[in-house]
Design an enzyme around this catalytic site. Sequence first.
Site, short mmCIF file in Angstrom:
data_model
loop_
_atom_site.label_atom_id
_atom_site.label_comp_id
_atom_site.label_asym_id
_atom_site.label_seq_id
_atom_site.Cartn_x
_atom_site.Cartn_y
_atom_site.Cartn_z
CG ASP A 9 -1.63 1.08 1.96
OD1 ASP A 9 -2.75 1.95 0.35
OD2 ASP A 9 -1.27 1.52 2.27
CG ASP A 11 -1.89 7.90 0.43
OD1 ASP A 11 -0.43 8.53 0.05
OD2 ASP A 11 -2.61 7.57 -0.51
N GLY A 46 -7.33 4.08 2.47
CA GLY A 46 -7.19 2.72 2.29
C GLY A 46 -8.72 3.30 0.96
NE ARG A 49 -9.18 12.31 -4.36
CZ ARG A 49 -8.83 13.19 -6.13
NH1 ARG A 49 -9.50 13.55 -7.27
NH2 ARG A 49 -7.65 12.06 -6.81
CB SER A 116 -3.90 7.31 -3.47
OG SER A 116 -3.50 8.70 -4.33
CG ASN A 118 -3.72 12.61 -6.16
OD1 ASN A 118 -2.79 13.84 -7.06
ND2 ASN A 118 -4.02 13.01 -5.34
CG ASP A 170 -2.27 2.55 6.27
OD1 ASP A 170 -2.32 2.09 5.19
OD2 ASP A 170 -2.03 3.81 6.78
P1 B16 Z 1 -6.74 10.16 -3.79
P2 B16 Z 1 -3.46 3.89 -0.38
C1 B16 Z 1 -5.79 5.67 -0.29
O1 B16 Z 1 -4.01 4.99 -0.49
C2 B16 Z 1 -5.75 6.36 0.59
O2 B16 Z 1 -5.32 6.24 1.74
C3 B16 Z 1 -7.22 6.93 1.07
O3 B16 Z 1 -7.27 7.91 2.02
C4 B16 Z 1 -6.99 8.22 -0.46
O4 B16 Z 1 -8.85 8.51 0.46
C5 B16 Z 1 -7.23 7.15 -1.49
O5 B16 Z 1 -6.01 6.56 -1.44
C6 B16 Z 1 -7.46 7.73 -2.57
O6 B16 Z 1 -6.72 9.05 -2.74
O7 B16 Z 1 -7.38 11.12 -3.63
O8 B16 Z 1 -5.19 10.73 -3.37
O9 B16 Z 1 -7.18 9.82 -5.16
O10 B16 Z 1 -3.38 4.06 1.01
O11 B16 Z 1 -4.78 3.14 -0.23
O12 B16 Z 1 -2.10 4.39 -0.12
MG MG Z 2 -2.54 3.02 3.24
#
Ligand code: B16
Ligand code: MG
Length: 213
Positions: A9, A11, A46, A49, A116, A118, A170
């Site tokens: 993962d 973030d 996880g 958005r 994400s 991003n 996490d």
């Molecule tokens: P974004 P992961 C997740 O990343 C984040 O934990 C989660 O809080 C967020 O809403 C999601 O990505 C979407 O992110 O807005 O940047 O597209 O933990 O799966 O790496």
């Molecule tokens: Mg995460």
Amino acid sequence: MKYKAVIFDLDGVIVTTDECHYKGWKKLADEEGIYFDREINRRQRGVSRMESLEVLLEKAERTYTQEEKTEMAERKNNYYREYIKSLTPADTLPGVMDFCSYLRENGVKLAIGSSSKNTPTILAGIGLDNYFDAVADGNQIKNSKPDPEVFLLAAKLLGIDPADCMVVEDAEAGVEAALAGGMDVLGVGDSVVNTNATYKAESLAKFNIDLIK
Ligand code: B16
Ligand code: MG
């Protein structure tokens, strides 16, 4: 080694961006007069958005139109992108690089499995944009965690059977996603202590690697 691949993962596992997500949602919630705290933020980890926005809106005093929701999600993402502009390799979490190097030296493939959108920006910020053998992220999937789609895609891109993969997560939603995909999972941090993760550790730096040899 016990696994042919490890899927990370992003973030909260590779990088400290979970704090940037918290700050972005907090700023939006304050502007809208909606109660928001770290406990609520934990449930956003996880998940996508738009689903994260729905978690935040549980405390709202009125309903919001689809148009308003789209604008709010965009506003939060703009704040978030401002915060992640200053990411550097120093924002990689403790133990990550040693763990990855050890696995790679021992023939284990490495991938990212993140909800994400991003992901490419974040990996570039920490200097790991060409590091992983495969990257599956929010831009390529329909269903975010706890659906296993992103992890199954990562395994497919690597050409490795899900049963031979271990996921590092996490978030509760991420642990559930990995298990639903038929993968073992190492849960790191305090949000996963009450989950069915195969292994648990305070951080990657504290994980006893002998358990997966
Ligand atoms: P974004 P992961 C997740 O990343 C984040 O934990 C989660 O809080 C967020 O809403 C999601 O990505 C979407 O992110 O807005 O940047 O597209 O933990 O799966 O790496
Ligand atoms: Mg995460």
